[in-house]
Every structure is written in C-alpha cells, then in structure tokens.
Design an enzyme around this catalytic site. Structure first.
Site, PDB file in Angstrom:
ATOM      1  CG  ASN A   1      -0.181  -0.006   2.532  1.00  0.00           C
ATOM      2  OD1 ASN A   1       1.049  -0.040   2.545  1.00  0.00           O
ATOM      3  ND2 ASN A   1      -0.903   0.044   3.643  1.00  0.00           N
TER       4      ASN A   1
ATOM      5  CG  HIS B   1       3.342   0.117   4.786  1.00  0.00           C
ATOM      6  ND1 HIS B   1       2.492  -0.702   5.485  1.00  0.00           N
ATOM      7  CD2 HIS B   1       4.384  -0.689   4.422  1.00  0.00           C
ATOM      8  CE1 HIS B   1       3.002  -1.918   5.539  1.00  0.00           C
ATOM      9  NE2 HIS B   1       4.142  -1.934   4.903  1.00  0.00           N
TER      10      HIS B   1
HETATM   11  P1  PGA Z   1       7.946  -7.302   2.695  1.00  0.00           P
HETATM   12  O1  PGA Z   1       7.234  -6.126   3.483  1.00  0.00           O
HETATM   13  O2  PGA Z   1       9.407  -6.997   2.661  1.00  0.00           O
HETATM   14  O3  PGA Z   1       7.633  -8.526   3.504  1.00  0.00           O
HETATM   15  O4  PGA Z   1       7.347  -7.340   1.317  1.00  0.00           O
HETATM   16  C1  PGA Z   1       7.529  -4.816   3.198  1.00  0.00           C
HETATM   17  C2  PGA Z   1       6.605  -3.910   3.953  1.00  0.00           C
HETATM   18  O5  PGA Z   1       5.416  -4.210   4.071  1.00  0.00           O
HETATM   19  O6  PGA Z   1       7.073  -2.860   4.417  1.00  0.00           O
END
Ligand code: PGA
Length: 243
Positions: A136, A138
């Site tokens: 999203n 973030h």
């Molecule tokens: P991920 O998460 O490295 O597991 O894809 C990233 C995040 O949501 O900040």
C-alpha cells in the site's frame, strides 16, 4: 530518473541481495560506527544472510555499529515469530561473530508512550535508514496519510498490513497496531535506501517514483531526501521503463 531524483539501481534478481549487502558492507568499512535503521520483512531477509556471510568471512564488522529497529507490532507476545525484533535477531544479529548494539522498540513496556519517545530519540542522527516498501506504499508502519514530519509513534494499521502479520510472517495472534520510526527521523538520516523486490511491488514502486508526491503513497515522500537510493530487482522495476 531526473537529474536530481533518486539513484535507482536495477539489478538482476540473482544478484540483488548480494549487491545490497556488499554496499552495506562497504558503508561499514568506511564508517565502523555506522548508526543504521533496519527493516524486517521478506525483502531484506536475503540481504541479511549475505551480510552475515560477509561478516563471518571478515569482509566487514558490525561490532562498533548501532542498529535501530524501524518498526514493531503492538499486541504480539514477546518471542512471537512475526515480531520484528525476533526476525532481525534470527536473520542477522545472532548470525554475527560481533553483533552491533541493537535498539529494539519497547512495545512490551508498561509505559508505551515513554518507550516510543525513547525510540524516537534513538532514531536521531541516523547515518543510514534502510526501508522496505509495503504493497500500500507504506514505509515502516507509516501508512497512507502519514505526514512527512511525522514523529516516531504508535499507529493504527490498515487491515492489509495486519493481515500480513499472520499470512506472511506467521504471527500467533493478530497485532492491535504498530510503532514506527516516523518520516521526520527517516528524512533526517544522512542517507536513505529503499529496498524493493518482486513483480508484485512493480505498480507501487512506479507510483512511489513517478507519480506526484502524495501522502496516499507514503514512499513517494522519500523523494524529498537528497540522498535516496532505490535498490530494485528487475521484476520490481518492471513498470519503470521509460521513466
Ligand atoms: P515485505 O514487506 O518486505 O515482507 O514485502 C515490506 C513492507 O510491508 O514494508
């Protein structure tokens, strides 16, 4: 990207983790007392494996460095496998011959507000902030709508972020929220690295780097930083062509 924009490094999938780890090792050689904020999640896992190998091979040391945790769930029991402190210890800190000073987030403290204020103070004067990218947009737990001047704080998480705790990271219960280092501290770091891998991140990476800066995609706020480096693998960079 534009002349003054971020440095965007697009690397083959097979080389990505080693390249990021090598650059981190180089920073540690330049500055052994590096004060670095580190994320957890699927993205950095292979980087930490490569960095631990480099350390054990004597190519760098974290022994004089300080690692400040980027974010943490609220409401997960100590030791829960999805906890960010647990993951960082398992994936990096406990694999090192000489571990750095580690600053986890005191989410188990009776006085959470005081623990958050303490973590905010620890995130002052970072040499390097390393962050991942959420689906999203973030950064840490700075969810859509976050301010570029946001402090380190307790946050309400979006349903998709909470769902990831169990679905992706194997949490034993549902977190009730999160604590994140805010953009005020991330943008004040000497340098920021955004780590992004996988085709599923291609659209959000394009939004972050090419659409007008917007709090709806918090990652776009990182473009305010004069020394932002994006380490993307080819799959994540798939929608950047022509930009
Ligand atoms: P991920 O998460 O490295 O597991 O894809 C990233 C995040 O949501 O900040």
């Amino acid at each position: 990207m534009s002349a003054n924009g971020p440095r965007v490094l697009i690397l083959p999938e097979d080389d990505w983790a080693a390249a990021v780890a090598a650059e981190l090792a180089a920073r540690l050689v330049e500055r052994p007392s590096l004060r670095v904020c580190l994320p957890t999640g699927g993205t950095p896992t292979p980087v930490y494996a490569a960095l631990a190998n480099a350390e054990r091979a004597g190519r760098c040391s974290l022994g004089a460095a300080t690692v400040v945790l980027l974010d943490e769930w609220v409401g997960l029991a100590p030791g829960d496998p999805a906890r960010c402190d647990v993951r960082l210890r398992d994936e990096l800190l406990e694999r090192l011959e000489a571990p750095p000073a580690f600053v986890p987030i005191g989410v188990d403290a009776a006085d959470l507000a005081a623990a958050v204020a303490e973590h905010d103070a620890a995130a002052v004067c970072l040499d390097l902030a390393v962050v991942g990218l959420g689906m999203n947009g973030h950064i840490g737990f700075n969810e859509p709508g976050s301010s570029p001047s946001g402090a380190t704080r307790v946050v309400t998480l979006q349903p998709m972020t909470i769902a990831a705790a169990t679905a992706q990271y194997g949490a034993r219960s549902m977190p009730s929220g999160g604590v994140t280092v805010g953009f005020a501290r991330l943008l004040a770091a000497q340098e920021v690295w955004l780590l992004v891998t996988g085709e599923r991140k291609a659209a959000v990476l394009r939004r972050a780097l090419t659409e007008p800066e917007n709090a709806a995609c918090p990652a776009s706020l990182l473009r305010r930083h004069p020394r932002l480096t994006v380490f993307a693998d080819e799959a994540a960079a798939g929608e950047l062509r022509g930009n």
